[in-house]
Design an enzyme around this catalytic site. Structure first.
Site, PDB file in Angstrom:
ATOM      1  N   TYR A 110       0.866  -1.183   0.000  1.00 36.00           N
ATOM      2  CA  TYR A 110       0.000   0.000   0.000  1.00 36.00           C
ATOM      3  C   TYR A 110       0.904   1.235   0.000  1.00 36.00           C
ATOM      4  O   TYR A 110       1.439   1.645   1.031  1.00 36.00           O
ATOM      5  CB  TYR A 110      -0.931  -0.015   1.222  1.00 36.00           C
ATOM      6  CG  TYR A 110      -1.761   1.227   1.360  1.00 36.00           C
ATOM      7  CD1 TYR A 110      -2.486   1.720   0.274  1.00 36.00           C
ATOM      8  CD2 TYR A 110      -1.828   1.916   2.560  1.00 36.00           C
ATOM      9  CE1 TYR A 110      -3.244   2.871   0.393  1.00 36.00           C
ATOM     10  CE2 TYR A 110      -2.592   3.068   2.686  1.00 36.00           C
ATOM     11  CZ  TYR A 110      -3.289   3.540   1.600  1.00 36.00           C
ATOM     12  OH  TYR A 110      -4.033   4.686   1.713  1.00 36.00           O
ATOM     13  N   ASP A 154      -2.284  -1.502  -3.921  1.00 36.17           N
ATOM     14  CA  ASP A 154      -2.661  -0.129  -4.261  1.00 36.17           C
ATOM     15  C   ASP A 154      -1.364   0.659  -4.301  1.00 36.17           C
ATOM     16  O   ASP A 154      -0.841   1.048  -3.258  1.00 36.17           O
ATOM     17  CB  ASP A 154      -3.624   0.432  -3.220  1.00 36.17           C
ATOM     18  CG  ASP A 154      -3.938   1.895  -3.477  1.00 36.17           C
ATOM     19  OD1 ASP A 154      -3.488   2.436  -4.518  1.00 36.17           O
ATOM     20  OD2 ASP A 154      -4.630   2.507  -2.648  1.00 36.17           O
ATOM     21  N   ASN A 156      -0.984   3.515  -5.881  1.00 37.50           N
ATOM     22  CA  ASN A 156      -1.319   4.947  -5.894  1.00 37.50           C
ATOM     23  C   ASN A 156      -0.624   5.742  -7.004  1.00 37.50           C
ATOM     24  O   ASN A 156      -0.453   6.956  -6.882  1.00 37.50           O
ATOM     25  CB  ASN A 156      -1.059   5.572  -4.519  1.00 37.50           C
ATOM     26  CG  ASN A 156      -2.334   5.570  -3.678  1.00 37.50           C
ATOM     27  OD1 ASN A 156      -3.405   5.888  -4.166  1.00 37.50           O
ATOM     28  ND2 ASN A 156      -2.219   5.216  -2.406  1.00 37.50           N
ATOM     29  N   HIS A 258     -12.074   1.715  -4.531  1.00 39.09           N
ATOM     30  CA  HIS A 258     -11.280   0.843  -5.420  1.00 39.09           C
ATOM     31  C   HIS A 258     -12.082  -0.432  -5.708  1.00 39.09           C
ATOM     32  O   HIS A 258     -12.887  -0.851  -4.876  1.00 39.09           O
ATOM     33  CB  HIS A 258      -9.973   0.420  -4.750  1.00 39.09           C
ATOM     34  CG  HIS A 258      -9.034   1.537  -4.450  1.00 39.09           C
ATOM     35  ND1 HIS A 258      -7.857   1.730  -5.150  1.00 39.09           N
ATOM     36  CD2 HIS A 258      -9.073   2.525  -3.523  1.00 39.09           C
ATOM     37  CE1 HIS A 258      -7.213   2.772  -4.659  1.00 39.09           C
ATOM     38  NE2 HIS A 258      -7.926   3.278  -3.669  1.00 39.09           N
TER      39      HIS A 258
END
Length: 267
Positions: A110, A154, A156, A258
């Site tokens: 993450y 994720d 980002n 998401h």
DNA sequence: ATGGTGGCACCGCCA
């Protein structure tokens, strides 16, 4: 045999346990990697995953923020939790799966979102994100002989032009600035990774895995970004048989912003 | 056009 791995930023695993159970029932993945569990380890709903047919669960949580978990039908070994940037954040969990005769190292990540202002000199969150990505450059797809690798999460960052609804309009928006997208492409290249979503569905097809909560009508506006990723070592790529982005999950009851992303390999 | 929504923990922070 088919092997399916799923990744999903769930934005609170406790609040969204019903839709996680729905995903597991409908898609029956072998492994599910969750991000933003927002759940201390002692409050993680382990029993629900055991009851759903996933006896092997690794968690790395903290109170209120971040947190990752990897849920598996197959046994695993060598759990590892890296403290990127030495911030004490729960943002990484690795383990080695045994799938038949094969061993697969699975990294669940993450990456920090990075705040709004894309300038590391005035925005410490963006500085943190860039330092986190710089540390990811050391992650190699071929780390150990005889062990394949998968990296999901994720991240980002939407690295390619067609990973966002408007390349031009997002060039100064955190997640699609050149410093981030170039860094992510360098991580993939230097680490020897394969971007499985794009190997299966190349540009110029638009691919999104996230739609903001703030849009009036996310589906009609369709201003999405591809922030969630599945990468593998080169040896696994020829075994890729399917990739799915469950767009419909954005419309499920009390959704995450998401959606789940799945890759199936014939191993 | 510079808001808009959502979760958690606490009355603000993060996304």
């Amino acid at each position: 045999m088919p092997f399916t791995i799923a990744t999903w930023n769930i934005n609170s695993v406790r609040l969204r346990l019903p839709i996680v159970q729905r995903l597991l029932a409908e898609e029956a993945p072998d492994v599910l990697c969750l991000q933003e569990t927002k759940c201390p380890n002692e409050l993680f709903p382990l029993e629900a995953f055991h009851a759903a047919g996933f006896p092997h669960v690794a968690i790395h949580g903290q109170k209120g923020y971040h947190g990752v978990a990897t849920i598996s039908r197959h046994p695993f070994e060598r759990e590892e939790r890296r403290d990127f940037c030495q911030m004490g954040d729960a943002r990484h969990l690795a383990l080695t799966l045994r799938v038949g005769e094969r061993r697969i190292r699975v990294h669940n990540l993450y990456v920090p979102a990075g705040g709004d202002e894309p300038d590391p000199l005035v925005n410490p969150k963006f500085d943190h994100k860039l330092r986190f990505l710089a540390e990811m450059r050391r992650m190699r797809a071929q780390e150990e002989a005889g062990v394949s690798s998968i990296l999901v999460g994720d991240l980002n960052v939407a690295p390619l032009e067609h990973d966002v609804w408007s390349h031009k309009q997002l060039l100064k928006i955190v997640s699609h600035t050149p410093v981030e997208t170039e860094e992510m492409l360098a991580i993939i290249r230097d680490g020897g990774w394969r971007d499985l979503l794009r190997r299966h569905i190349p540009e110029p097809a638009k691919l999104y895995t996230w739609w903001s909560y703030r849009a009036k009508d996310w589906d009609a506006a369709d201003k999405g970004r591809r922030l969630d990723h599945i990468w593998s070592s080169p040896d696994l790529e020829p075994h890729l048989s399917d990739v799915r982005i469950l767009r419909a999950a954005r419309g499920w009851t009390q959704p995450s912003d998401h959606v789940p992303v799945l890759a199936t390999l014939d191993v």
